[in-house]
Scaffold this motif. Structure first.
Motif, mmCIF file in Angstrom:
data_model
loop_
_atom_site.group_PDB
_atom_site.id
_atom_site.type_symbol
_atom_site.label_atom_id
_atom_site.label_comp_id
_atom_site.label_asym_id
_atom_site.label_seq_id
_atom_site.Cartn_x
_atom_site.Cartn_y
_atom_site.Cartn_z
ATOM 1 N N PHE A 17 34.662 15.833 42.796
ATOM 2 C CA PHE A 17 33.247 17.042 44.000
ATOM 3 C C PHE A 17 32.902 17.363 43.285
ATOM 4 O O PHE A 17 31.792 17.640 43.983
ATOM 5 C CB PHE A 17 34.782 17.223 44.736
ATOM 6 N N ALA A 18 32.901 17.994 42.112
ATOM 7 C CA ALA A 18 32.152 19.402 41.970
ATOM 8 C C ALA A 18 30.904 18.187 41.474
ATOM 9 O O ALA A 18 29.691 19.199 41.653
ATOM 10 C CB ALA A 18 32.163 19.889 40.521
ATOM 11 N N GLY A 19 30.964 17.448 40.602
ATOM 12 C CA GLY A 19 29.812 17.258 39.483
ATOM 13 C C GLY A 19 29.584 15.729 40.447
ATOM 14 O O GLY A 19 28.026 15.607 40.684
ATOM 15 N N ILE A 40 33.574 18.885 35.097
ATOM 16 C CA ILE A 40 35.106 19.717 34.980
ATOM 17 C C ILE A 40 34.450 19.986 33.291
ATOM 18 O O ILE A 40 34.282 21.589 32.621
ATOM 19 C CB ILE A 40 35.920 18.151 33.872
ATOM 20 N N VAL A 41 33.913 19.723 32.573
ATOM 21 C CA VAL A 41 32.976 20.611 31.367
ATOM 22 C C VAL A 41 31.683 21.833 31.833
ATOM 23 O O VAL A 41 31.856 22.146 31.459
ATOM 24 C CB VAL A 41 31.927 19.112 30.441
ATOM 25 N N GLY A 42 31.097 21.715 33.740
ATOM 26 C CA GLY A 42 30.163 22.703 33.396
ATOM 27 C C GLY A 42 30.987 23.360 34.202
ATOM 28 O O GLY A 42 30.825 24.724 34.319
ATOM 29 N N ALA A 43 32.071 23.042 34.639
ATOM 30 C CA ALA A 43 33.443 24.330 35.289
ATOM 31 C C ALA A 43 33.617 25.315 33.888
ATOM 32 O O ALA A 43 33.741 26.073 33.897
ATOM 33 C CB ALA A 43 34.908 23.876 35.489
ATOM 34 N N ALA A 44 33.713 23.878 32.317
ATOM 35 C CA ALA A 44 34.273 24.956 31.889
ATOM 36 C C ALA A 44 33.173 26.214 31.301
ATOM 37 O O ALA A 44 33.018 27.426 31.211
ATOM 38 C CB ALA A 44 34.490 24.488 30.533
ATOM 39 N N GLY A 70 28.328 24.856 36.198
ATOM 40 C CA GLY A 70 27.917 24.042 35.435
ATOM 41 C C GLY A 70 27.515 22.648 35.641
ATOM 42 O O GLY A 70 26.077 22.470 34.064
ATOM 43 N N ALA A 71 28.003 22.027 36.433
ATOM 44 C CA ALA A 71 26.717 20.755 36.129
ATOM 45 C C ALA A 71 25.757 20.665 36.309
ATOM 46 O O ALA A 71 25.231 20.255 35.314
ATOM 47 C CB ALA A 71 27.939 20.287 37.654
#
Length: 83
Positions: A17-19, A40-44, A70-71
């Motif tokens: 959803f974030a992406g 996921i990578v953006g959240a990290a 992050g995304a």
């Protein structure tokens, strides 16, 4: 006090959803799999950057916000590298 963590299945769903939100916001044409990876990578990445300034986000909503931020950062970096 402990911060609320989410599981890996929830991370995939919330990261997707974030992406997706980030790709709509940045007007990027990415697929479903790349949206999940971006989230996921953006959240990290966002949690790392926000942690440097002393901001900590936890739980579902925090992961969604961090994934979105992050995304968006990752999409902007990818655009800058491609040009």
């Amino acid at each position: 006090m402990e911060t609320a963590q989410i599981g890996w299945i929830a991370a995939i769903i919330v990261g997707g959803f974030a992406g997706w939100f980030a790709s709509m916001f940045m007007k990027s044409d990415t697929g479903v799999l790349l949206n999940i990876v971006l989230g996921i990578v953006g959240a990290a990445v966002a949690n790392l950057l926000l942690g440097l300034v002393g901001v900590g986000l936890g739980g579902w909503l925090g992961y969604l916000i961090a994934g979105f931020i992050g995304a968006c950062i990752l999409i902007a970096i990818a655009r800058a590298v491609r040009r």
